[in-house]
Design an enzyme around this catalytic site. Structure first.
Site, mmCIF file in Angstrom:
data_model
loop_
_atom_site.group_PDB
_atom_site.id
_atom_site.type_symbol
_atom_site.label_atom_id
_atom_site.label_comp_id
_atom_site.label_asym_id
_atom_site.label_seq_id
_atom_site.Cartn_x
_atom_site.Cartn_y
_atom_site.Cartn_z
ATOM 1 N N ASP A 178 10.887 42.695 2.456
ATOM 2 C CA ASP A 178 12.214 42.501 2.749
ATOM 3 C C ASP A 178 12.477 41.112 3.708
ATOM 4 O OD1 ASP A 178 12.899 44.208 5.849
ATOM 5 O OD2 ASP A 178 10.791 44.316 4.714
ATOM 6 N N GLU A 179 13.461 40.561 3.709
ATOM 7 C CA GLU A 179 13.686 39.608 4.533
ATOM 8 C C GLU A 179 12.951 38.685 4.673
ATOM 9 O OE1 GLU A 179 16.822 42.179 7.540
ATOM 10 O OE2 GLU A 179 14.682 41.874 8.116
#
Length: 383
Positions: A178-179
């Site tokens: 993620d991110e």
């Protein structure tokens, strides 16, 4: 980490959220029954104030009583990496025997363990070290690994292998992703992107698939799980043609108390059209209302879980594998601590029981008070 700062509501806002349920709102009056989820995972974020094994021995039975049947164990620097990876482990990292003890405790209390190891973004605990600094996507920032270097894939593969070696009978392994900030901004990426057919989406998918293939080839019975946020904006055609759906299960996360249910239903429909046979959801019971939050806003987190229950009601039958109740200790490796695990236990209890019963009611509140040994749980104030 999969976390978003949501802004800090007032206690009055918190009270109004709770009252909408306890006072017999339309949502509460809908038929309440069992949970729509087969698996309820409690996320243990070990990158800040990690609990001692003796504390886990005390709370695992409570997790089970509250309705959890799994643990999403995000090791970060608390895993006892060895050999060339030894610099990754913190000074107070668990020993191999402690890892085995944690796994045995989880098994004893019927909690299925799913390890989580970041392999793309949120790699600060790895890339901060001089031995691995050369593998950064952008030299100045230690959060994202360079997907162009073969050594990057070798590094994360060795991390995965060492974690898997201490876990038996796994069904799933969460590879994070993620991110992934600054992806495409490194010098190698800029040169690669100059070619007309290349995009950051292709770059992202290529690394995800490479990591997932490593897990599947080395451990054919283990299914990789990936946070979904880096794939949300991709077109159906791109996702479907990539073949990623045959390799991983996506975990859709949102920690807001008032997220749009219909948009999540649309997202689930999109992923289903892209041939993902199973999906996960991720809520938050703490650690998502402020980077330096000290006390847990139970009302916010309860509302978040009520929203996810609405999403589950509208989802196609059989597509949802389970839900992970995340409990972040820090927003990232270098951030300050937010609420610690003991502070968040009442919120976890309310949220798990709400899921287990298909909604929130006075009966749920009474169940939690009984299980926690509290005469009166103050859900309208900070807990």
């Amino acid at each position: 980490m999969g976390t978003t700062a949501l802004g800090r509501p007032s206690i009055i806002d918190d009270l109004s959220i709770i009252n909408s349920y306890a006072a017999g709102s339309m949502e509460e009056n809908r038929a309440m029954g069992s949970s729509p989820f087969e698996l309820h995972l409690v996320h243990l974020d070990l990158k800040g104030a990690p609990p001692k094994v003796s504390y886990l021995a005390e709370i695992f039975p409570l997790f089970h009583e509250l309705g959890a049947n799994g643990i999403l164990l995000e090791y970060e620097d608390m895993f006892p990496y060895n050999g060339e990876l030894k610099p990754l482990q913190a000074n107070d990292a668990y020993s191999p025997s402690e890892i085995k003890e944690i796994i045995n405790l989880a098994k004893l209390h019927k909690l299925e363990v799913i390890p989580l190891v970041q392999t793309f973004g949120h790699m600060e605990f790895v890339l901060k070290h001089k031995e691995f600094r050369h593998l950064r996507e952008v030299e100045m920032f230690p959060n994202t690994v360079n997907p162009h270097k073969e050594e990057s894939l070798s590094l994360v593969s060795r991390m995965i292998n060492q974690v898997l070696a201490l876990h038996e009978e796994l069904r799933w392994f969460h590879i994070g992703c993620d991110e992934v900030y600054y992806l495409g901004e490194g010098e190698e990426s800029k040169k690669w992107l100059q070619q007309e057919e290349n995009t950051t989406e292709k770059l992202c998918l290529a690394h995800l698939k490479a990591v997932a293939r490593h897990v599947v080839s080395a451990h054919p019975t283990v299914k990789p799980i990936v946070w979904d946020d880096m794939l949300r904006g991709l077109s159906e055609e791109t996702l479907r043609d990539s073949g990623i759906a045959q390799l991983v299960e996506l975990m859709i996360w949102d920690y807001a108390p008032d997220f749009d249910v219909s948009s999540k239903a649309v997202l689930i429909e999109k992923y289903q059209k892209c041939n993902f046979p199973k999906l996960w959801l991720a809520s938050a019971f703490k650690g998502a209302t402020g980077v330096n939050q000290c006390l847990t806003l139970i009302g916010n987190h309860l509302k978040n879980h009520q929203q996810w229950l609405k999403v589950a009601e509208s989802a196609p039958a059989g597509i949802l594998q389970g839900i992970a109740l995340t409990g972040w200790q820090r927003y990232d490796h270098f951030s300050v601590l937010c609420e610690l695990l003991p502070v968040g236990i009442p919120s976890l209890a309310i949220c798990l029981q709400a899921l287990k019963n298909g909604g929130y009611s006075e009966k749920v509140k009474e169940n939690v008070e009984k299980l926690l040994g509290i005469s009166s749980l103050e859900t309208d104030t900070f807990m």
